[in-house]
Scaffold this active site. Structure first.
Site, short mmCIF file in Angstrom:
data_model
loop_
_atom_site.label_atom_id
_atom_site.label_comp_id
_atom_site.label_asym_id
_atom_site.label_seq_id
_atom_site.Cartn_x
_atom_site.Cartn_y
_atom_site.Cartn_z
N CYS A 2 2.26 14.01 2.97
CA CYS A 2 2.92 15.26 3.36
C CYS A 2 4.23 14.94 4.07
CB CYS A 2 2.09 16.15 4.27
SG CYS A 2 0.63 16.78 3.50
N ARG A 27 6.66 9.26 0.44
CA ARG A 27 5.42 9.37 1.20
C ARG A 27 4.24 9.73 0.31
NH1 ARG A 27 6.62 10.11 6.66
NH2 ARG A 27 4.81 11.38 7.13
N TRP A 77 0.49 16.54 0.14
CA TRP A 77 -0.49 15.60 -0.42
C TRP A 77 -1.85 16.23 -0.13
CZ3 TRP A 77 -4.50 12.40 1.29
CH2 TRP A 77 -4.85 11.34 0.44
N ASN A 103 2.04 19.11 8.58
CA ASN A 103 1.63 17.77 8.17
C ASN A 103 0.49 17.38 9.09
OD1 ASN A 103 1.40 15.07 7.55
ND2 ASN A 103 3.39 14.47 8.41
N GLY A 104 -0.68 17.01 8.52
CA GLY A 104 -1.83 16.63 9.36
C GLY A 104 -3.08 17.31 8.87
N GLU A 487 -4.87 -8.82 -2.25
CA GLU A 487 -3.61 -8.09 -2.27
C GLU A 487 -3.07 -7.99 -3.71
OE1 GLU A 487 -2.13 -6.13 -0.46
OE2 GLU A 487 -0.05 -6.13 -1.07
N LYS A 491 -2.41 -4.43 -5.52
CA LYS A 491 -1.12 -4.02 -6.11
C LYS A 491 -1.34 -3.51 -7.52
CE LYS A 491 0.93 -3.59 -3.46
NZ LYS A 491 0.69 -3.84 -2.09
N GLU A 494 -3.20 -0.11 -7.59
CA GLU A 494 -2.40 1.00 -7.07
C GLU A 494 -1.44 1.58 -8.10
OE1 GLU A 494 -1.17 0.56 -2.55
OE2 GLU A 494 -0.64 -1.18 -3.71
N HIS A 510 -22.40 -15.46 -7.34
CA HIS A 510 -23.42 -14.69 -6.61
C HIS A 510 -23.45 -13.24 -7.08
CE1 HIS A 510 -24.18 -18.10 -4.06
NE2 HIS A 510 -22.87 -18.22 -3.89
N LYS A 609 2.66 6.99 1.24
CA LYS A 609 3.26 5.83 1.89
C LYS A 609 2.86 5.76 3.35
CE LYS A 609 6.18 2.37 1.88
NZ LYS A 609 5.65 1.18 1.21
#
Ligand code: F6R
Length: 614
Positions: A2, A27, A77, A103-104, A487, A491, A494, A510, A609
């Site tokens: 947001c 964002r 968002w 926003n929140g 990581e 990536k 995402e 395992h 973001k």
């Protein structure tokens, strides 16, 4: 996650709002809207999806809106309710006189909604935000003063919010407030800008005021009145923003992500300047405010972070334990905050965050601070909420990162961890002098080695094409590069939406080995050093199950040619520094796969973001 913008002044507001929202697109969002104060009344326009849809929606109204000089805007968002036009902000009260963007997350919105419905409020959306519109409007009906109504309403709200509010009966007035969500006010000549983040205002002004929690600012073209939640007047503190507007251009690259990957050699150079001159000079890290005696005797460090920053933290643990012999715990902030953690004034707590605004990490930091721990923050945003909580602040100076997928900020976090670990090792004398010199000299060579990788990126691009049709991807590594596998997988997930997973290679047998067959690509991060042979054996195990084997390696060992179907070679590097070198091809691999699949690389679906809700 947001983004809000607002403007009150003398200039046409529409372009300012739309441009501001565009600067906040990074964002992450799924719908958008604006409310514009027109001579007769406030008008609201909203659209699903990208900002271009909102622009289309607004196009027929451009003439009638051209003279308006006050308004608010939002990119949403979705948290409560699907990303539809109805749920998009701005939201209004029953009569449409009061308009807000938020926003929140409002945690007690259900109770408030029930109460307000009983009073006759009719809810149009499924959002938590609409509750605030009705709540403030209801109180306004009694007190007839917008500022007061906002102050009284926010006392009843639990949760996080940054709010920007207008009312038809309060001419030329924007009211803004916040709690546990970012908000900055830009100060111009006869005008004020409001935004969730600096990029939305930087091209207009460098003078800014950061509200602290519960403060309320009342803005008109000529005045700003700042109050606390009880109406007591406060003196605003104007800061000069250390930002340049040019930072937000793609500079000829197809995507911000590709540009940011290419910036990494310079990011490392910038961080090392002034801190590491030569391999024989000591690390200078004046940012660390823990006194040297305390550092020497430190017996515990905790590192808290989320996502990519958590992976940087895991490598930070590895090197601090290796270089300094201090035990380090690493934990996802979202887990840390909901258990009884053993933290006290003898613990150094390190918070790692690109944005410095991540709600879970911010809460974890505040909890540790309340228990008396020294708080060291590693962040790319020295102007963030986390930075303001820091006892020691290491700004990673990567420059603003626009692509939602973190790349250069990760490499900058790692570089900062190396400096910190070497700095502590020097103070503690916990590492032989020749090893220290070797590592420092290795650090200084990193930018050039990354440039070599970037110069041969076609090989990685070819590899990406070859494997781009896969539905799943496995990354394996051991030791210091296990977090690199995590990581690398993150990536890819995402931005390409391929189901990628990182494993410590020893764990394959395992359970995960059951997944392997001739359709599964397995990428081994095979850096020369202590676990090279072990990882080679694990790769053999995968090959024996017919997996499609890819090596990312700095070895020219010929036996790799038989074992692997594809080999990506990187320059030689000391094993302890290899996570930085190994990560670059993995970023490129994810980028080229996503680009080849035609995905929205810089703004992947569902991601934000700056994750400002828990
Ligand atoms: C991944 C990514 C996220 C963030 C995470 C934490 O590319 O960017 O996983 O790392 O949301 O954000 P920060 O670092 O801002 O606290």
């Amino acid at each position: 996650m947001c983004g809000i913008v607002g403007y009150v002044g003398k200039k046409p507001v529409l372009d300012i709002l739309l441009d501001g929202l565009e600067q906040l697109e990074y964002r992450g969002y799924d719908s958008s809207g604006v409310a514009i104060k027109c001579p007769d009344a406030i008008k609201v326009y909203k659209a699903e999806g990208k900002l271009s849809n909102l622009r289309e929606e607004l196009a027929p109204h451009a003439y009638e809106l051209a003279k308006s000089t006050m308004g608010i805007g939002h990119i949403r968002w979705a948290t409560h309710g699907a990303p539809t036009v109805i749920n998009a902000h701005p939201h209004t009260c029953n009569c449409g006189n009061l308009v807000i963007v938020h926003n929140g997350i409002i945690e007690n919105y259900k109770e408030l909604k029930e109460e307000l419905e009983a009073k006759g409020c009719v809810f149009k959306s499924q959002t938590d935000t609409e509750t605030i519109a009705h709540l403030i409007a209801n109180i306004y009906g009694e007190v007839k003063d917008l500022t007061k109504a906002v102050q009284l309403a926010t006392k009843r709200i639990q949760g996080a919010y940054a709010l920007c509010i207008m009312h038809n009966d309060e001419k030329d007035k924007l009211v803004v407030t916040k709690r546990n969500a970012p908000l900055v006010i830009g100060v111009g000549e006869h005008e004020f800008y409001v935004a969730s983040d600096v990029p939305a205002i930087i091209k207009h002004t460098k003078r800014a005021i950061y509200l602290t929690d519960n403060q309320v600012a009342v803005l008109t073209p000529e005045t700003m009145v700042l109050q606390d939640e009880n109406g007591k007047e406060l003196t605003p503190k104007v800061e000069i923003l250390p930002w340049e507007p040019v930072a937000l251009s793609k500079m000829g690259y197809k995507h911000f992500m590709l540009k940011e990957i290419h910036e990494q050699p310079d990011v490392i150079r910038n961080i090392l300047v002034g801190k590491l001159h030569t391999s024989n000079s000591p690390i200078i890290l004046d940012e660390v405010k823990v006194n040297k005696e305390t550092l020497k005797n430190l017996n515990r460090i905790q590192v808290i972070a989320c996502g990519t920053s958590l992976h940087a933290a895991m490598i930070g643990k590895y090197i601090i334990e290796d270089f300094c012999g201090i035990p380090v715990d690493v934990e996802a902030s979202s887990e840390y905050i909901y258990r009884k953690t053993v933290t006290d004034e003898h613990t150094l707590v390190i918070g790692v965050s690109q944005s410095g605004e991540t709600a879970d990490t911010l809460t974890a930091i505040k909890q540790s601070k309340a228990r008396g721990s020294h708080i060291l923050i590693i962040t790319n945003r020295p102007d963030s909420a986390m930075a303001r909580e820091a006892d020691s602040l290491i700004p990673v100076s990567a420059g603003i990162e626009v692509s939602v997928a973190a790349t250069k900020s990760y490499i900058a976090q790692l570089t900062s961890f190396y400096l910190l670990a070497l700095y502590m090792a020097e103070i503690k004398s916990s590492m032989p002098a020749d090893k220290l010199t070797e590592l420092k000299s290795g650090l200084l060579t990193l930018p050039q080695k990354i440039e070599q990788i970037l110069a041969h990126k076609e090989n990685i691009q070819k590899c990406a094409r070859k494997y781009s049709s896969t539905r799943d991807f496995i990354y394996i590594a051991r030791g210091i590069n296990y977090p690199t596998a995590l990581e690398g997988a993150l990536k890819l997930k995402e931005i390409s939406y391929i189901n990628a997973t990182g494993y410590p290679a020893g764990e394959l047998k395992h359970g995960p080995i059951a997944m392997l067959d001739e359709t599964m690509p397995v990428l081994s991060i095979l850096m020369k050093g202590s676990v090279y042979e072990k990882l080679l054996s694990n790769s053999e195990e995968a090959k024996a199950r017919n997996a499609r084997m890819i090596a990312l390696t700095n070895s020219d060992d010929e036996k790799l040619d038989d074992l692997f179907d594809y080999i990506i070679r990187v320059p030689e590097i000391e094993e302890l520094l290899s996570p930085i070198i190994a990560m670059i091809p993995l970023q490129l691999m994810a980028y080229y796969i996503a680009e080849f699949l035609g995905k929205d690389v810089d703004q992947p679906r569902n991601l934000a973001k700056s994750v400002t809700v828990e």
